[in-house]
Design a protein around this motif. Structure first.
Motif: not given
Length: 289
Positions: A225-232, A236-244
């Motif tokens: 779980y982290y805050k900004k997506p990585i291109n490549g 999946k965005k799972v909350s207002n704070r995290y991508y999974r």
């Protein structure tokens, strides 16, 4: 690695005088057992702030001694036991900062020198995230003779918790076709060898880097779980704070040997599903004639 075992062998009717000798044997056996476990686990954690074999790098040169903070995870490079003149043993261990993210890796000069191993200072540590420090490259089953598999994107979760991604364009620029072949940057800061890809990659600024906020491991699947997506990568965005990002191991270790004339290559690898896409991890790559 030497597997240490301390035994007190007493002849029939022998009498042991004093508790000091017993105490020494107990301490040595405990230290030897702890060191042996640290070597098997591959990592240790510091129990106090201490020197562990690193200096800072300033302008590409060794500078000041680094005191490693309490609670730091370090990679084990080797260990040993030297018998002293009084019959006791001095236990030593070689440590380095391991697979760090780029901005941290370029700060350290690794001496490679052994330090004394004490259970009051170091404890064995087993990584809680199995995929941590493994270089995963896009693609399916590996074939060293198929150049179409070269220069596919690589990413890894570093020892200090960063997800770092290297695009195909960046790998081509630095001539890194896969996770076990390198051709550029012959001499790296700190004297690191270019034959070990994780250390080599750490000297190069990644295409993208993101601090992992938390993780979960369930069986063969790791959830990051982290805050900004990585291109490549496909999160999946799972909350207002995290991508999974979901990383699932899909095969056990495979091994195959390719023979061409008098030359051969033997490779061990396994496959992962990363956000719905196939990635491979090369565990070993050995060639000869």
């Amino acid at each position: 690695m030497k597997h240490f075992e301390i035994k007190a062998i007493l002849g029939l009717g022998a009498v042991l005088v004093g508790v000091g000798f017993l105490g020494t044997l107990t301490v040595e056996a405990s230290t030897a057992s702890s060191l042996d476990q640290a070597f098997k686990d591959g990592y240790v954690k510091t129990k106090k702030a201490m020197y562990t074999g690193q200096y800072t790098i300033v302008n590409g040169k060794k500078s000041k001694k680094v005191i490693t903070p309490k609670g730091t995870i370090l990679q084990v490079g080797g260990s040993g036991a030297d018998k002293q003149s009084d019959g006791s043993y001095k236990y030593t261990i070689n440590l380095d900062r391991g697979d760090l993210n780029h901005t941290q890796a370029v700060k350290y000069y690794e001496t490679g020198r052994a330090i004394t191993y004490k259970t009051s200072e170091l404890t064995p540590y087993k990584l809680k995230v199995p995929v941590r420090t493994r270089l995963l490259q896009a693609g399916t089953d590996f074939d060293p003779l198929n150049t179409k598999m070269d220069y596919q994107p690589i990413f890894h979760l570093t020892l200090n918790g960063y997800l770092e991604y290297y695009s195909a364009a960046r790998l081509k620029h630095y001539q890194i076709p896969n996770t076990y072949q390198l051709t550029k940057l012959e001499n790296l800061p700190g004297g690191n060898s270019t034959t070990y890809t994780p250390k080599y990659l750490a000297q190069i600024k990644p295409t993208a880097s993101e601090k992992v906020s938390t993780f979960k491991v369930k069986g063969d699947t790791t959830y990051l779980y982290y805050k900004k997506p990585i291109n490549g990568l496909t999160e999946k965005k799972v909350s207002n704070r995290y991508y999974r990002l979901i990383i699932k191991q899909t095969t056990s270790m495979k091994e195959k040997t390719w023979i061409s004339g008098e030359d051969y290559v033997t490779v061990q690898w396994m496959l992962y599903n990363v956000g719905g896409h196939s990635f491979r991890y090369i565990n070993s790559y050995e060639g000869g004639d």
